[in-house]
Design an enzyme around this catalytic site. Structure first.
Site, mmCIF file in Angstrom:
data_model
loop_
_atom_site.group_PDB
_atom_site.id
_atom_site.type_symbol
_atom_site.label_atom_id
_atom_site.label_comp_id
_atom_site.label_asym_id
_atom_site.label_seq_id
_atom_site.Cartn_x
_atom_site.Cartn_y
_atom_site.Cartn_z
ATOM 1 N N ALA A 122 0.837 -1.206 0.000
ATOM 2 C CA ALA A 122 0.000 0.000 0.000
ATOM 3 C C ALA A 122 0.865 1.247 0.000
ATOM 4 O O ALA A 122 1.964 1.253 0.565
ATOM 5 C CB ALA A 122 -0.867 -0.009 1.258
ATOM 6 N N LYS A 178 8.913 -13.546 7.931
ATOM 7 C CA LYS A 178 8.725 -12.181 7.427
ATOM 8 C C LYS A 178 9.865 -11.298 7.928
ATOM 9 O O LYS A 178 10.376 -10.446 7.187
ATOM 10 C CB LYS A 178 7.367 -11.644 7.896
ATOM 11 C CG LYS A 178 7.054 -10.227 7.419
ATOM 12 C CD LYS A 178 5.942 -10.184 6.399
ATOM 13 C CE LYS A 178 5.936 -8.929 5.541
ATOM 14 N NZ LYS A 178 5.187 -7.820 6.055
ATOM 15 N N ASN A 186 15.222 -4.716 3.573
ATOM 16 C CA ASN A 186 14.954 -3.293 3.826
ATOM 17 C C ASN A 186 16.203 -2.436 4.008
ATOM 18 O O ASN A 186 16.392 -1.438 3.310
ATOM 19 C CB ASN A 186 14.004 -3.140 5.021
ATOM 20 C CG ASN A 186 12.611 -3.656 4.710
ATOM 21 O OD1 ASN A 186 12.448 -4.583 3.926
ATOM 22 N ND2 ASN A 186 11.598 -3.084 5.319
HETATM 23 N N1 LIG Z 1 2.763 -0.066 3.431
HETATM 24 C C1 LIG Z 1 2.844 -1.370 3.192
HETATM 25 O O1 LIG Z 1 2.709 -1.799 2.040
HETATM 26 C C2 LIG Z 1 3.075 -2.340 4.301
HETATM 27 C C3 LIG Z 1 3.346 -1.923 5.583
HETATM 28 N N2 LIG Z 1 3.541 -2.855 6.578
HETATM 29 C C4 LIG Z 1 3.787 -2.427 7.946
HETATM 30 O O2 LIG Z 1 2.636 -1.748 8.417
HETATM 31 C C5 LIG Z 1 3.008 -0.707 9.331
HETATM 32 C C6 LIG Z 1 2.487 0.617 8.793
HETATM 33 O O3 LIG Z 1 3.148 0.912 7.573
HETATM 34 P P1 LIG Z 1 2.664 2.070 6.589
HETATM 35 O O4 LIG Z 1 1.193 2.051 6.474
HETATM 36 O O5 LIG Z 1 3.474 1.936 5.370
HETATM 37 O O6 LIG Z 1 3.104 3.370 7.397
HETATM 38 P P2 LIG Z 1 2.519 4.846 7.262
HETATM 39 O O7 LIG Z 1 3.536 5.755 7.870
HETATM 40 O O8 LIG Z 1 2.066 5.102 5.877
HETATM 41 O O9 LIG Z 1 1.213 4.808 8.174
HETATM 42 C C7 LIG Z 1 1.183 4.968 9.571
HETATM 43 C C8 LIG Z 1 0.186 6.053 9.862
HETATM 44 O O10 LIG Z 1 -0.081 6.085 11.249
HETATM 45 C C9 LIG Z 1 -0.339 7.426 11.592
HETATM 46 N N3 LIG Z 1 -0.170 7.602 13.033
HETATM 47 C C10 LIG Z 1 0.905 7.316 13.795
HETATM 48 N N4 LIG Z 1 0.671 7.642 15.087
HETATM 49 C C11 LIG Z 1 -0.580 8.147 15.117
HETATM 50 C C12 LIG Z 1 -1.376 8.688 16.175
HETATM 51 N N5 LIG Z 1 -0.949 8.750 17.441
HETATM 52 N N6 LIG Z 1 -2.613 9.141 15.859
HETATM 53 C C13 LIG Z 1 -3.079 9.086 14.594
HETATM 54 N N7 LIG Z 1 -2.367 8.582 13.547
HETATM 55 C C14 LIG Z 1 -1.130 8.126 13.819
HETATM 56 C C15 LIG Z 1 0.708 8.209 10.804
HETATM 57 O O11 LIG Z 1 0.321 9.559 10.668
HETATM 58 C C16 LIG Z 1 0.699 7.458 9.474
HETATM 59 O O12 LIG Z 1 -0.206 8.043 8.577
HETATM 60 C C17 LIG Z 1 4.529 -0.773 9.428
HETATM 61 O O13 LIG Z 1 4.910 -1.571 10.505
HETATM 62 C C18 LIG Z 1 4.931 -1.431 8.115
HETATM 63 O O14 LIG Z 1 6.175 -2.063 8.193
HETATM 64 C C19 LIG Z 1 3.437 -4.200 6.352
HETATM 65 C C20 LIG Z 1 3.164 -4.660 5.102
HETATM 66 C C21 LIG Z 1 2.986 -3.780 3.969
HETATM 67 C C1 LIG Z 2 8.343 -7.076 1.432
HETATM 68 C C2 LIG Z 2 8.986 -5.699 1.373
HETATM 69 C C3 LIG Z 2 10.492 -5.826 1.417
HETATM 70 C C4 LIG Z 2 8.535 -5.150 0.059
HETATM 71 O O1 LIG Z 2 9.192 -3.992 -0.326
HETATM 72 C C5 LIG Z 2 8.508 -4.900 2.559
HETATM 73 O O2 LIG Z 2 7.793 -5.408 3.402
HETATM 74 C C6 LIG Z 2 8.939 -3.503 2.813
HETATM 75 O O3 LIG Z 2 9.355 -2.811 1.897
HETATM 76 O O4 LIG Z 2 8.834 -3.096 3.996
#
Ligand SMILES: NC(=O)C1=CN([C@@H]2O[C@H](COP(=O)(O)OP(=O)(O)OC[C@H]3O[C@@H](n4cnc5c(N)ncnc54)[C@H](O)[C@@H]3O)[C@@H](O)[C@H]2O)C=CC1
Ligand SMILES: CC(C)(CO)C(=O)C(=O)O
Length: 296
Positions: A122, A178, A186
């Site tokens: 995403a 994972k 990363n």
């Molecule tokens: N983006 C992806 O494709 C994937 C992400 N992940 C994992 O998911 C988690 C989130 O990743 P992303 O969505 O990419 O990060 P992101 O930074 O896009 O989203 C996190 C959101 O949480 C909000 N946030 C943080 N503290 C807050 C608070 N106190 N009140 C309100 N909003 C708050 C931030 O403003 C931000 O918009 C991470 O651990 C990442 O590694 C796992 C698989 C795929």
């Molecule tokens: C699986 C992978 C490595 C895909 O980019 C990912 O989870 C990340 O970028 O944090």
């Protein structure tokens, strides 16, 4: 189901938007995304095409929810746990990367906490719009493995909204697999400034494979059945399948924001019984960059 999504960034908005097709969803996030969702709804583009109108807010409502889905970056989990204390929750599911999130949430909240691994991709492209960069699956279950009625119920709710879901009894092994992938890909892509595909046959690939082997060894030290070959195979498979991706850590470095290195390579170093020189080096280099940039 009433679902609260804490952390309406990239992944939280994607999963929250998909869930809003079948459930009553409230997104908790920040301006300007939250305002745009309130005004115009949430659009999902890319590999999924959806427009929904979930509730959106910047603070956790003092209400009852069947499920809180946590999708903040790992360094924000403690603050998320504290904020979630305002709601009455039946279950909590972390879909974050890293190993400590569930423990942090469980330490602060009364509700049962489930572990999740998510391979959907995403990217928040503009306020109100999230791109699905890859359809994957959510695997979920009790953090220490085994089965639970709560996991079955949450899995049923996700599946009922057409989110590809596996209810898994082997979450410890899945989380370490994972972690091996993220530990391998990363930090290496962030430091080398290369797309994931560069690790398939490029000069940085062996560093990624070594980081994954070390991660598998630490998993085994902790009683998780993860062979070096399985960890390396997972890194190679994911790097090839996401070859055009800029990893989340590379994106963080490019944006000048804090990374999840503590929750990924740092978590391997913290748990290792013997030296893990590749993960130690990657952790130190990324932390060094973060300190220089003032993001830690
Ligand atoms: N983006 C992806 O494709 C994937 C992400 N992940 C994992 O998911 C988690 C989130 O990743 P992303 O969505 O990419 O990060 P992101 O930074 O896009 O989203 C996190 C959101 O949480 C909000 N946030 C943080 N503290 C807050 C608070 N106190 N009140 C309100 N909003 C708050 C931030 O403003 C931000 O918009 C991470 O651990 C990442 O590694 C796992 C698989 C795929
Ligand atoms: C699986 C992978 C490595 C895909 O980019 C990912 O989870 C990340 O970028 O944090």
């Amino acid at each position: 189901m009433r679902v609260l999504v804490f952390g309406a960034g990239s992944l939280g908005s994607l999963l929250g938007g998909l869930l809003a097709r079948a459930h009553d969803v409230t997104l908790v996030g920040r301006a300007p995304h939250v305002e745009r969702v309130r005004a115009d709804g949430l659009r999902i583009t890319g590999e999924c095409s959806v427009r929904v109108e979930p509730a959106a807010t910047t603070a956790v409502p003092d209400e009852r929810f069947d499920l809180a889905l946590v999708a903040v970056k790992a360094f924000d989990t403690a603050a998320a746990a504290e904020a979630l204390g305002a709601a009455d929750l039946d279950a909590v599911l972390s879909v974050q990367n890293g190993l400590d999130n569930e423990r942090t949430l469980a330490g602060a909240l009364d509700a049962p906490v489930l572990a999740g691994t998510c391979t959907y991709g995403a990217r928040l492209t503009e306020p109100g719009t999230v791109e699905c960069t890859g359809r994957g699956e959510v695997a979920l279950g009790p953090p220490d493995g085994g089965e639970s009625a709560v996991a079955e119920s949450v899995g049923g709710a996700l599946g009922g909204a057409d989110v590809e879901t596996t209810v898994a009894a082997d979450m410890p092994r899945r989380r370490w697999t994972k972690l091996s992938v993220n530990a391998g890909i990363n930090a290496v892509t962030a430091l080398a400034r290369v797309e994931n595909g560069a690790l398939v046959d490029g000069p940085a690939g062996e560093t990624a494979r070594r980081a994954a082997r070390e991660t598998a060894r630490v998993a085994r030290e902790r009683g998780i059945d993860l062979a070096d070959g399985a960890a390396v195979e997972a890194v190679e498979r994911v790097a090839a399948a996401t070859s055009a991706n800029r990893s989340s850590m590379l994106q963080d470095v490019e944006a000048g924001t804090r990374t999840e290195v503590d929750a990924i390579n740092g978590a391997v170093v913290e748990r290792a019984e013997r030296a893990v020189p590749v993960n130690e080096t990657l952790t130190a280099l990324v932390r060094g960059w973060e300190r220089e940039r003032g993001s830690r």
